[in-house]
Design a protein around this motif. Structure first.
Motif, PDB file in Angstrom:
ATOM      1  N   SER A  13     -20.539 -29.379 -13.467  1.00 36.66           N
ATOM      2  CA  SER A  13     -21.700 -28.156 -12.299  1.00 36.66           C
ATOM      3  C   SER A  13     -22.550 -29.022 -11.939  1.00 36.66           C
ATOM      4  O   SER A  13     -22.661 -30.327 -12.711  1.00 36.66           O
ATOM      5  CB  SER A  13     -21.813 -27.200 -13.215  1.00 36.66           C
ATOM      6  OG  SER A  13     -23.893 -27.878 -14.073  1.00 36.66           O
ATOM      7  N   ARG A  14     -22.735 -28.741 -10.940  1.00 39.05           N
ATOM      8  CA  ARG A  14     -23.061 -29.573  -9.933  1.00 39.05           C
ATOM      9  C   ARG A  14     -24.457 -28.465  -8.991  1.00 39.05           C
ATOM     10  O   ARG A  14     -23.676 -27.484  -8.813  1.00 39.05           O
ATOM     11  CB  ARG A  14     -23.541 -30.844  -9.203  1.00 39.05           C
ATOM     12  CG  ARG A  14     -21.925 -30.116  -7.772  1.00 39.05           C
ATOM     13  CD  ARG A  14     -21.978 -31.764  -7.442  1.00 39.05           C
ATOM     14  NE  ARG A  14     -21.103 -32.063  -6.070  1.00 39.05           N
ATOM     15  CZ  ARG A  14     -19.882 -31.465  -6.509  1.00 39.05           C
ATOM     16  NH1 ARG A  14     -19.159 -31.686  -8.074  1.00 39.05           N
ATOM     17  NH2 ARG A  14     -18.778 -31.504  -5.483  1.00 39.05           N
ATOM     18  N   ALA A  15     -25.449 -28.949  -8.621  1.00 42.76           N
ATOM     19  CA  ALA A  15     -26.757 -27.506  -7.441  1.00 42.76           C
ATOM     20  C   ALA A  15     -25.373 -27.828  -6.288  1.00 42.76           C
ATOM     21  O   ALA A  15     -24.933 -28.994  -5.951  1.00 42.76           O
ATOM     22  CB  ALA A  15     -27.600 -27.875  -7.497  1.00 42.76           C
ATOM     23  N   TYR A  16     -25.889 -26.862  -5.439  1.00 37.05           N
ATOM     24  CA  TYR A  16     -24.866 -26.295  -4.891  1.00 37.05           C
ATOM     25  C   TYR A  16     -25.781 -25.423  -3.978  1.00 37.05           C
ATOM     26  O   TYR A  16     -26.298 -24.309  -3.851  1.00 37.05           O
ATOM     27  CB  TYR A  16     -23.210 -25.499  -4.922  1.00 37.05           C
ATOM     28  CG  TYR A  16     -22.479 -25.385  -3.464  1.00 37.05           C
ATOM     29  CD1 TYR A  16     -22.178 -26.263  -2.483  1.00 37.05           C
ATOM     30  CD2 TYR A  16     -22.544 -23.669  -3.265  1.00 37.05           C
ATOM     31  CE1 TYR A  16     -21.650 -26.442  -1.426  1.00 37.05           C
ATOM     32  CE2 TYR A  16     -21.847 -23.755  -2.288  1.00 37.05           C
ATOM     33  CZ  TYR A  16     -21.017 -24.887  -0.935  1.00 37.05           C
ATOM     34  OH  TYR A  16     -20.136 -24.331  -0.311  1.00 37.05           O
ATOM     35  N   ARG A  17     -26.028 -25.456  -1.981  1.00 38.30           N
ATOM     36  CA  ARG A  17     -26.559 -25.329  -1.626  1.00 38.30           C
ATOM     37  C   ARG A  17     -28.439 -24.462  -2.018  1.00 38.30           C
ATOM     38  O   ARG A  17     -28.843 -25.363  -3.184  1.00 38.30           O
ATOM     39  CB  ARG A  17     -26.489 -23.424  -1.177  1.00 38.30           C
ATOM     40  CG  ARG A  17     -24.961 -23.942  -0.059  1.00 38.30           C
ATOM     41  CD  ARG A  17     -24.148 -23.426   0.757  1.00 38.30           C
ATOM     42  NE  ARG A  17     -22.954 -23.403   1.217  1.00 38.30           N
ATOM     43  CZ  ARG A  17     -22.106 -22.747   1.664  1.00 38.30           C
ATOM     44  NH1 ARG A  17     -22.195 -21.135   1.243  1.00 38.30           N
ATOM     45  NH2 ARG A  17     -21.561 -23.467   2.731  1.00 38.30           N
ATOM     46  N   GLU A  18     -29.489 -23.104  -1.521  1.00 35.56           N
ATOM     47  CA  GLU A  18     -30.040 -23.375  -2.227  1.00 35.56           C
ATOM     48  C   GLU A  18     -30.617 -22.595  -4.059  1.00 35.56           C
ATOM     49  O   GLU A  18     -31.380 -23.430  -4.574  1.00 35.56           O
ATOM     50  CB  GLU A  18     -30.596 -22.007  -1.893  1.00 35.56           C
ATOM     51  CG  GLU A  18     -31.284 -22.238  -0.241  1.00 35.56           C
ATOM     52  CD  GLU A  18     -32.078 -21.483   0.629  1.00 35.56           C
ATOM     53  OE1 GLU A  18     -32.460 -20.802   0.344  1.00 35.56           O
ATOM     54  OE2 GLU A  18     -32.239 -21.840   2.051  1.00 35.56           O
TER      55      GLU A  18
END
Length: 232
Positions: A13-18
């Protein structure tokens, strides 16, 4: 469109948008990529590897949305070399498994491998067995007891791997080649046989290499770096 609930594991998983995350899941229906809304809040505690999950996904395209995500069992707590082994399995699965291609048997094997890693089982046989199962599921498997001509492997023979064809007999032992006795031990999953574990690691690296496109596995490089002795 919303799918019915199905078991799942987070591969990455990785950060996506806010406040969301872009998550790769492994399910019996294959590898899926989905957006997890509010992943940086309370729901984000589930977006981590090695946790048995029950998930529902929405959407018709390749990028789906997570409709529901719940814990479905006891997390597999991996530490040390077992942790890096689990990360290696995840990266290998992401790199090789096509998106949305059902492989329910591979999913079950993955889940069983995590349980064995968490239970402290010897790492090398588990990793080699998973690599072999992944190759076989993708149609890249080959016989270990018969050469590419259909002749039984001879214990005294010497062989090389042609990844797109199988094992080919050769006349003389050289680096990177395999003794027939080693291959027969692998065919029987006899990890106690002399040279079996080393031969299995070499064989799987040769078999996987054409499908990795020349790009190294980050988890393998990190593991090797951490195993290097300190030079302080």
């Amino acid at each position: 469109m919303q799918t019915s609930a199905q078991p799942a594991f987070v591969l990455h998983s990785r950060a996506y948008r806010e406040s969301s995350a872009l998550v790769d899941f492994l399910t019996p229906e294959g590898r899926l990529r989905a957006v997890m809304r509010g992943a940086r809040g309370k729901a984000g505690t589930l977006v981590r590897p090695f946790v048995p999950l029950e998930a529902e996904f929405r959407g018709r395209g390749e990028l789906k949305n997570v409709g529901r995500l719940e814990s479905a069992g006891i997390p597999h707590f991996l530490t040390g070399e077992a942790l890096f082994s689990g990360l290696y399995l995840n990266e290998l699965t992401i790199r090789l498994l096509p998106a949305e291609a059902p492989h329910p048997a591979l999913f079950e094997h993955y889940a069983a491998t995590l349980q064995a890693l968490a239970g402290g089982r010897p790492l090398e046989p588990l990793l080699r067995a998973f690599e072999w199962r992944l190759l076989d599921e993708l149609g890249y498997g080959f016989a270990l007891d018969i050469d590419l001509h259909g002749t039984p492997i001879a214990a005294s023979g010497i062989y090389r791997l042609l990844p797109d064809a199988g094992l080919e007999p050769v006349g003389q032992l050289q680096p990177g080649l395999f003794q027939g006795a080693e291959l027969l031990a692998l065919a029987d999953a006899d990890w106690s046989a002399p040279g079996a574990l080393a031969a299995a690691k070499r064989l799987m690296r040769q078999a996987l290499a054409p499908h990795l496109g020349g790009r190294p596995l980050a988890s393998r490089e990190l593991f090797m770096t951490l195993k290097e002795p300190s030079r302080d």
